[in-house]
Design a protein around this motif. Structure first.
Motif, PDB file in Angstrom:
ATOM      1  N   LYS A 276      -0.670   1.931  13.881  1.00 24.53           N
ATOM      2  CA  LYS A 276      -2.293   0.959  14.669  1.00 24.53           C
ATOM      3  C   LYS A 276      -2.879   0.781  13.155  1.00 24.53           C
ATOM      4  N   VAL A 277      -2.414  -0.362  12.872  1.00 24.15           N
ATOM      5  CA  VAL A 277      -3.429  -0.787  11.325  1.00 24.15           C
ATOM      6  C   VAL A 277      -5.615  -1.102  12.153  1.00 24.15           C
ATOM      7  N   LEU A 278      -6.073  -1.486  13.003  1.00 24.20           N
ATOM      8  CA  LEU A 278      -6.894  -1.829  13.004  1.00 24.20           C
ATOM      9  C   LEU A 278      -7.336  -1.746  14.920  1.00 24.20           C
TER      10      LEU A 278
ATOM     11  N   GLY B  13     -11.730  -3.587  -0.415  1.00 21.05           N
ATOM     12  CA  GLY B  13     -11.421  -2.369  -0.149  1.00 21.05           C
ATOM     13  C   GLY B  13      -9.635  -1.685   0.000  1.00 21.05           C
ATOM     14  N   PRO B  14      -9.810  -0.705   0.073  1.00 19.20           N
ATOM     15  CA  PRO B  14      -8.638  -0.055  -1.115  1.00 19.20           C
ATOM     16  C   PRO B  14      -7.043  -0.510  -0.891  1.00 19.20           C
ATOM     17  N   SER B  15      -5.997  -0.230  -1.858  1.00 17.10           N
ATOM     18  CA  SER B  15      -5.069  -1.655  -0.827  1.00 17.10           C
ATOM     19  C   SER B  15      -4.372  -0.345   0.267  1.00 17.10           C
ATOM     20  N   GLY B  16      -3.998  -1.436   0.891  1.00 17.70           N
ATOM     21  CA  GLY B  16      -3.362  -0.472   2.704  1.00 17.70           C
ATOM     22  C   GLY B  16      -4.556  -0.890   3.278  1.00 17.70           C
ATOM     23  N   CYS B  17      -5.563  -1.246   3.041  1.00 19.80           N
ATOM     24  CA  CYS B  17      -6.104  -0.570   4.185  1.00 19.80           C
ATOM     25  C   CYS B  17      -6.796  -1.595   5.200  1.00 19.80           C
ATOM     26  N   GLY B  18      -6.042  -2.762   5.355  1.00 19.75           N
ATOM     27  CA  GLY B  18      -5.733  -4.120   6.971  1.00 19.75           C
ATOM     28  C   GLY B  18      -6.645  -4.925   6.213  1.00 19.75           C
ATOM     29  N   LYS B  19      -6.962  -5.102   4.911  1.00 19.67           N
ATOM     30  CA  LYS B  19      -7.417  -6.507   4.630  1.00 19.67           C
ATOM     31  C   LYS B  19      -7.082  -7.677   4.755  1.00 19.67           C
ATOM     32  N   SER B  20      -5.743  -7.925   4.080  1.00 13.13           N
ATOM     33  CA  SER B  20      -4.778  -9.157   4.684  1.00 13.13           C
ATOM     34  C   SER B  20      -4.420  -9.210   5.409  1.00 13.13           C
ATOM     35  N   THR B  21      -4.047  -7.291   6.605  1.00 14.74           N
ATOM     36  CA  THR B  21      -3.962  -8.100   8.418  1.00 14.74           C
ATOM     37  C   THR B  21      -4.722  -8.334   8.991  1.00 14.74           C
ATOM     38  N   LEU B  22      -6.240  -7.996   8.939  1.00 16.98           N
ATOM     39  CA  LEU B  22      -7.106  -9.012   9.728  1.00 16.98           C
ATOM     40  C   LEU B  22      -7.337 -10.382   8.846  1.00 16.98           C
TER      41      LEU B  22
ATOM     42  N   PHE C 250      -2.807 -18.230  -0.258  1.00 17.42           N
ATOM     43  CA  PHE C 250      -2.617 -17.200  -0.284  1.00 17.42           C
ATOM     44  C   PHE C 250      -2.020 -15.767  -1.709  1.00 17.42           C
ATOM     45  N   GLN C 251      -2.167 -14.636  -1.486  1.00 16.11           N
ATOM     46  CA  GLN C 251      -2.157 -13.854  -2.773  1.00 16.11           C
ATOM     47  C   GLN C 251      -0.566 -13.727  -3.929  1.00 16.11           C
ATOM     48  N   SER C 252       0.101 -14.324  -2.874  1.00 16.37           N
ATOM     49  CA  SER C 252       1.430 -15.003  -3.932  1.00 16.37           C
ATOM     50  C   SER C 252       1.229 -16.444  -4.132  1.00 16.37           C
TER      51      SER C 252
ATOM     52  N   ASP D 245      -6.396 -14.689   0.168  1.00 16.25           N
ATOM     53  CA  ASP D 245      -6.178 -13.831   0.634  1.00 16.25           C
ATOM     54  C   ASP D 245      -6.067 -13.167  -0.912  1.00 16.25           C
ATOM     55  N   GLU D 246      -7.380 -12.248  -2.058  1.00 21.46           N
ATOM     56  CA  GLU D 246      -7.012 -12.195  -2.937  1.00 21.46           C
ATOM     57  C   GLU D 246      -5.618 -13.090  -3.609  1.00 21.46           C
ATOM     58  N   PRO D 247      -7.232 -13.850  -4.051  1.00 24.25           N
ATOM     59  CA  PRO D 247      -6.316 -15.298  -4.598  1.00 24.25           C
ATOM     60  C   PRO D 247      -6.249 -15.113  -6.212  1.00 24.25           C
TER      61      PRO D 247
ATOM     62  N   THR E 164     -10.607  -9.038  -1.091  1.00 25.53           N
ATOM     63  CA  THR E 164     -10.450  -8.516  -2.470  1.00 25.53           C
ATOM     64  C   THR E 164     -10.372  -7.254  -2.612  1.00 25.53           C
ATOM     65  N   HIS E 165      -9.398  -6.191  -3.401  1.00 26.86           N
ATOM     66  CA  HIS E 165     -10.045  -5.111  -3.984  1.00 26.86           C
ATOM     67  C   HIS E 165     -10.374  -4.740  -5.264  1.00 26.86           C
ATOM     68  N   ASP E 166     -11.160  -6.317  -5.465  1.00 25.44           N
ATOM     69  CA  ASP E 166     -11.639  -5.939  -7.348  1.00 25.44           C
ATOM     70  C   ASP E 166     -13.870  -6.215  -6.612  1.00 25.44           C
TER      71      ASP E 166
HETATM   72  N1  LIG Z   1       4.735  -6.459   8.518  1.00 24.69           N
HETATM   73  C1  LIG Z   1       4.296  -4.576   8.326  1.00 24.69           C
HETATM   74  N2  LIG Z   1       5.002  -4.034   9.624  1.00 24.69           N
HETATM   75  C2  LIG Z   1       4.188  -3.127   9.254  1.00 24.69           C
HETATM   76  N3  LIG Z   1       3.279  -1.947   8.742  1.00 24.69           N
HETATM   77  C3  LIG Z   1       2.755  -3.072   7.816  1.00 24.69           C
HETATM   78  C4  LIG Z   1       2.545  -4.845   8.147  1.00 24.69           C
HETATM   79  N4  LIG Z   1       1.833  -5.064   6.669  1.00 24.69           N
HETATM   80  C5  LIG Z   1       1.623  -4.323   7.004  1.00 24.69           C
HETATM   81  N5  LIG Z   1       1.513  -3.067   7.288  1.00 24.69           N
HETATM   82  C6  LIG Z   1       1.104  -1.654   7.229  1.00 24.69           C
HETATM   83  O1  LIG Z   1      -0.636  -2.081   7.755  1.00 24.69           O
HETATM   84  C7  LIG Z   1      -1.484  -1.329   6.429  1.00 24.69           C
HETATM   85  C8  LIG Z   1      -1.687  -2.656   6.169  1.00 24.69           C
HETATM   86  O2  LIG Z   1      -1.859  -3.594   5.413  1.00 24.69           O
HETATM   87  P1  LIG Z   1      -2.759  -4.958   4.515  1.00 24.69           P
HETATM   88  O3  LIG Z   1      -1.317  -5.604   4.051  1.00 24.69           O
HETATM   89  O4  LIG Z   1      -3.325  -4.926   6.129  1.00 24.69           O
HETATM   90  O5  LIG Z   1      -3.146  -4.043   3.672  1.00 24.69           O
HETATM   91  P2  LIG Z   1      -4.118  -4.868   2.698  1.00 24.69           P
HETATM   92  O6  LIG Z   1      -5.928  -3.831   2.493  1.00 24.69           O
HETATM   93  O7  LIG Z   1      -4.439  -6.008   2.361  1.00 24.69           O
HETATM   94  O8  LIG Z   1      -4.085  -3.752   0.885  1.00 24.69           O
HETATM   95  P3  LIG Z   1      -3.443  -4.564  -0.423  1.00 24.69           P
HETATM   96  O9  LIG Z   1      -4.471  -4.913  -1.032  1.00 24.69           O
HETATM   97  O10 LIG Z   1      -2.311  -3.842  -1.152  1.00 24.69           O
HETATM   98  O11 LIG Z   1      -3.278  -6.207  -0.072  1.00 24.69           O
HETATM   99  C9  LIG Z   1      -0.438  -1.662   5.361  1.00 24.69           C
HETATM  100  O12 LIG Z   1      -0.616   0.756   5.685  1.00 24.69           O
HETATM  101  C10 LIG Z   1       0.848  -1.335   5.811  1.00 24.69           C
HETATM  102  O13 LIG Z   1       1.452  -1.166   5.330  1.00 24.69           O
END
Ligand SMILES: Nc1ncnc2c1ncn2[C@@H]1O[C@H](COP(=O)(O)OP(=O)(O)OP(=O)(O)O)[C@@H](O)[C@H]1O
Ligand SMILES: [Mg+2]
Lengths: 297, 361
Positions: B20-22, B39-48, B84-86, B161-163, B194-196
Motif C-alpha cells: 500500500k503506497v497511498l 517529502g522524503p524519498s519514497g513517500c509516494g509523491k511521484s505515485t500521487l 519528468f524527473q529524468s 516531477d522533481e524537474p 520535490t524533496h528540496d
Molecule cells: N512500480 C512500482 N512497484 C512497486 N512499488 C513501487 C513502484 N513504484 C513505487 N513503488 C513504491 O512506492 C513508494 C512510493 O514511491 P514513489 O516513487 O511515489 O516515491 P517518491 O516520493 O516519488 O520518491 P522519490 O523522491 O525518491 O522520487 C516507494 O516505497 C516505492 O518503493
C-alpha cells in the motif's frame, strides 16, 4: 620488498610479458590452427581437380587452381535426377529467409514491447510459457505441427515454412526485445502516453527507432539460425522450396560412382557463405548477438 | 484567460501489488494554484502525481480535474501535461520533433504546431536548439526542452516531477525562477513534486508535506515554516534544521512552563492549540529564532563549533543539560569555539510537540 626492484614508479608501467602470457598465446595459436585446418583443407580441395585429389595429399596446395568445382556445384551438381546445381537451394533459402526474418522480428519485437511496457493481462504467464517452449527441443513439436498445418492446408508451402520460422523464433525474439524495452527508463513510455500516443504509435515512433541495435542483433540471430536450419525446411518447406542446407545434403549423399570431393567441398562452402558473411560483416554486433543468444541457453 | 481547472483527489488508495503506497488521501488544488508536494524519498509523491496524470491506476477513490471526474480517463484526455524527473525526451527525435510529437498525434495542423513550438521555444530560450538531438544538449537545456514539450500542449494543469533534481545548484536556482515566471504568465494550475525544501518554500502557493503516503500538513509556506503541525514537518522543513529538546510541560503558579535539557522555559508567549497539556513534550526552535543577549530566561552557553555560511554563521552550543543545539548569527561576529554567551529561547518562536505522536500542542 625485493632488493633488485629499485626503480621509482613513474610514467607508464613497464611492460612485463611473462611466461604464462606466452603459454596463453601458444595455446590460442594451437586452437586457431585446430579450427582452421579443416577449413584450409576444404578450400584447397575445392580448388583442385579430381586427378589431384586422387593423389591423396589433402594438405597439399593445389598444383593447378581450378574453379571448375565451384561452377559445377553452383550450376550443375545433381540431386537425384535434377542437375541444376545448388543455386536452386540458394534461391529457395533466400525466399524462405527474407520473409521469415522480417516477420519473426516484427512479431517478436511487437510481443516483446507489449509484454514489457503494457500491462497485458497474464503477461507473466505468457512470458513464462514462451520461455518453457524455448527450452523444449523443437523436434517434439514437429509431428503435431505437421498435422495442424496439413489440416490448415499450408503444409509444404513457402507460407507454411515462414510461419514455422516465426513461431520458433518467437521465444528468442520476444525475450530479446522484452528485455531491451524493459531496460528503458519507464518515464519515456509515460511521457509518450501523456502525449497521447497509442499502442502502435508508441511502438512505431518511439520504441522501434530506439531498438535499432536490438534489431541488428535479432537479424544476425535469425539470419544465421534460419539459414542453417535443416530439419524444419526438410519437413515443412515442401519439395519445391527445399532450402540450401537440405539440397547440400542431397548433393553430397546422392552422388553415384566416384565421390566428387571438390564439388562437395565447394557446395558446402557456398552454403556456409551467408552465415560467414554475417559473421564477418557484423563484427561487434555479432558478439552482442552471441551474448543475447546466451540468455536463451 | 478563461478559468483554470482545479484538481481534486478524493479518498485515493494506490497499491503496487500488495504494497500500500497511498490510502485515504484527499487533496484539493485550487484553480491557478501552485501546489508543491514535498517529502522524503519514497513517500509516494511521484505515485500521487502519476495518479493525477492517469499513469497509475487507483484502487479506490476519485480524481477530478476541472470539475470532471477523470478517474477512468486516459492521460491524454485529462487536460494535463507532465515534466519528468529524468527528462524522458525521445532520444531519436530532434528537439522540435520532441515538442511537436504530442500535437502531431492529436492531429493539430502543421502551422499551429509550428506556431506553438516557436512560442514555447522563445519563452524557454531554446530556439537555437530546435534541430538538435537530446544527446547533444546539456542537462539544463534538456530540462528546458522537457518543460517546452509540456507547454506546447496548452493545458490547464501542469505536473512537474522533481524537474530540477538532476541539475547543479546554480542552474536549479535559475530554472526555479523561470518556472515561477511561467506560472505567473500562464496562470495555469501546477502541481510540483520535490524533496528540496528551498524549491518548495520559494515556489509554492501551498505546500503539502508528505510522509509515508500521508499528507502531514497542507498550508502556505510561511505557516509550514512557522507553525509546523507535527514534529516530522518541523524537522523536514527548514535548513539548517530545527533544534529539538526533550522535556515536559507543567503548570507552575498557574503558568505553563517547559522543563528539559537542564532549562526552565516559561511559555507565556506560546499559543497552545488547545488547553495546556501537561506531560512529556518536545520543544523545537529554529536556529535563527534563538536569541543571543541578556534576557530574564537566558542561560550561558559555550560555543563548540562555528560553521560559517557566507552571510551568517551557524553556531553550535549545548544546553546546561547537555543537549546540542544550533543558532544563527549574522556576519562572522568573531565568535570562536570556547566563547561563552548568554542565550535564550523566546517562547513566542518555539514549537511544542507531544512526545507520544509528535503532534503540535
Ligand atoms: N512500480 C512500482 N512497484 C512497486 N512499488 C513501487 C513502484 N513504484 C513505487 N513503488 C513504491 O512506492 C513508494 C512510493 O514511491 P514513489 O516513487 O511515489 O516515491 P517518491 O516520493 O516519488 O520518491 P522519490 O523522491 O525518491 O522520487 C516507494 O516505497 C516505492 O518503493
Ligand atoms: Mg519520485
Amino acid at each position: 620488498m625485493s632488493a633488485g626492484n629499485t626503480a621509482i614508479p613513474a610514467g607508464p608501467r613497464p611492460d612485463r610479458t611473462s611466461a604464462a602470457r606466452w603459454g596463453l598465446y601458444a595455446f590460442l595459436a594451437i586452437s586457431a590452427l585446430f579450427f582452421l585446418t579443416p577449413l584450409y583443407v576444404m578450400i584447397v580441395t575445392s580448388l583442385k581437380s579430381m586427378d589431384e585429389i586422387r593423389a591423396g595429399y589433402i594438405l597439399q596446395f593445389p598444383a593447378e587452381f581450378t574453379v571448375a568445382a565451384w561452377t559445377k556445384a553452383w550450376n550443375s551438381a545433381c540431386t537425384g535426377l535434377n542437375c541444376n546445381g545448388i543455386k536452386v537451394g540458394f534461391f529457395n533459402s533466400v525466399r524462405i529467409l527474407v520473409p521469415s526474418v522480417i516477420v519473426s522480428i516484427a512479431v517478436g519485437s511487437l510481443t516483446g514491447y507489449a509484454l514489457s511496457l503494457w500491462r497485458v493481462r497474464g503477461a507473466d504467464v505468457i512470458f513464462g510459457a514462451l520461455m518453457v517452449v524455448a527450452f523444449i527441443p523443437y523436434q517434439v513439436f514437429i509431428y503435431p505441427l505437421v498435422r495442424i498445418f496439413s489440416m490448415a492446408g499450408i503444409n509444404q508451402t513457402l507460407f507454411g515454412i515462414v510461419v514455422i520460422h516465426t513461431i520458433f523464433g518467437l521465444p528468442t525474439m520476444t525475450l530479446l526485445f522484452r528485455n531491451y524495452f524493459a531496460s528503458l527508463p519507464p518515464d519515456l513510455f509515460k511521457a509518450a502516453r501523456v502525449d497521447g500516443a497509442g499502442f502502435f504509435q508508441i511502438f512505431w515512433s518511439i520504441m522501434l527507432p530506439m531498438a535499432v541495435p536490438m534489431i541488428v542483433v535479432a537479424m544476425i540471430l535469425q539470419v544465421t539460425g534460419i539459414w542453417n536450419d535443416f530439419i524444419l525446411g526438410l519437413v515443412f518447406a515442401g519439395r519445391e522450396n527445399l532450402p540450401m542446407t537440405v539440397q547440400l545434403n542431397n548433393i553430397v549423399n546422392s552422388t553415384q560412382g566416384e565421390r566428387a570431393y571438390n564439388v562437395d567441398m565447394a557446395a558446402t562452402m557456398l552454403t556456409a557463405l551467408v552465415p560467414l558473411a554475417v559473421y564477418f560483416g557484423s563484427g561487434r554486433w555479432f558478439v552482442r548477438g552471441i551474448a543475447a543468444g546466451a540468455v536463451k541457453g | 484567460m478563461n478559468a483554470q481547472p482545479g484538481v481534486s483527489l478524493r479518498d485515493i488508495k494506490i497499491m503496487f501489488g500488495t504494497v500500500k503506497v497511498l490510502e485515504g488521501l484527499d487533496l484539493e488544488v485550487a484553480p491557478s494554484e501552485f501546489l508543491v508536494l514535498l517529502g522524503p524519498s519514497g513517500c509516494g509523491k511521484s505515485t500521487l502525481l502519476n495518479a493525477v496524470a492517469g499513469l497509475v491506476e487507483v484502487r479506490a477513490g476519485q480524481i477530478w480535474i476541472g470539475g470532471k471526474n477523470v478517474t477512468w480517463e486516459e492521460p491524454k484526455d485529462r487536460g494535463i501535461a507532465m515534466v519528468f524527473q529524468s527528462y524522458a525526451l525521445y532520444p531519436r527525435m530532434t528537439v522540435r520533433q520532441n515538442m511537436s510529437f504530442g500535437l502531431k498525434v492529436a492531429g493539430t495542423p502543421a502551422a499551429e504546431i509550428e506556431r506553438r513550438v516557436g512560442e514555447a521555444a522563445e519563452l524557454l530560450r531554446i530556439g537555437p536548439l530546435l534541430d538538435r538531438r537530446p544527446s547533444e544538449l546539456s542537462g539544463g537545456q534538456r530540462q528546458r526542452v522537457a518543460i517546452g514539450r509540456a507547454l506546447v500542449r496548452k493545458v490547464g494543469v501542469y505536473l512537474f516531477d522533481e524537474p530540477l533534481s538532476n541539475l547543479d545548484a546554480q542552474l536549479r536556482a535559475e530554472l526555479r525562477v523561470e518556472i515561477k515566471r511561467l506560472h505567473q504568465q500562464l496562470g495555469a494550475t501546477m502541481i510540483y513534486v520535490t524533496h528540496d525544501q528551498i524549491e518548495a518554500l520559494t515556489l509554492a502557493d501551498r505546500i503539502a508535506v508528505m510522509h509515508s503516503g500521508v499528507i502531514q500538513q497542507l498550508d502556505t509556506p510561511a505557516r509550514i515554516y512557522r507553525e509546523p503541525k507535527n514534529r516530522f514537518v518541523a524537522s523536514f522543513v527548514g535548513s539548517p534544521a530545527m533544534n529539538f529538546i526533550d522535556g515536559a510541560i507543567s503548570t507552575q503558579a498557574s503558568a505553563p512552563v517547559f522543563e528539559g535539557g537542564g532549562l526552565r522555559i516559561p511559555l507565556a508567549g506560546y499559543v497552545f492549540a488547545a488547553d495546556v497539556p501537561a506531560g512529556p513534550a518536545t520543544l523545537g526552535i529554529r536556529p535563527e529564532h534563538v536569541t543571543v543577549g541578556p534576557a530574564p530566561s537566558a542561560f550561558e552557553a559555550a560555543v563548540e563549533i562555528v560553521e560559517p555560511m557566507g552571510a551568517d554563521s551557524l553556531v553550535w552550543c549545548r544546553t546546561p543539560g547537555g543537549t546540542a543545539f544550533s543558532l544563527r548569527l549574522s556576519g562572522e561576529g568573531g565568535i570562536r569555539p570556547g566563547d561563552r554567551m548568554p542565550v535564550s529561547f523566546p517562547s513566542a518562536a518555539v514549537s511544542l510537540f507531544a512526545k507520544a505522536d509528535g503532534a503540535r500542542l
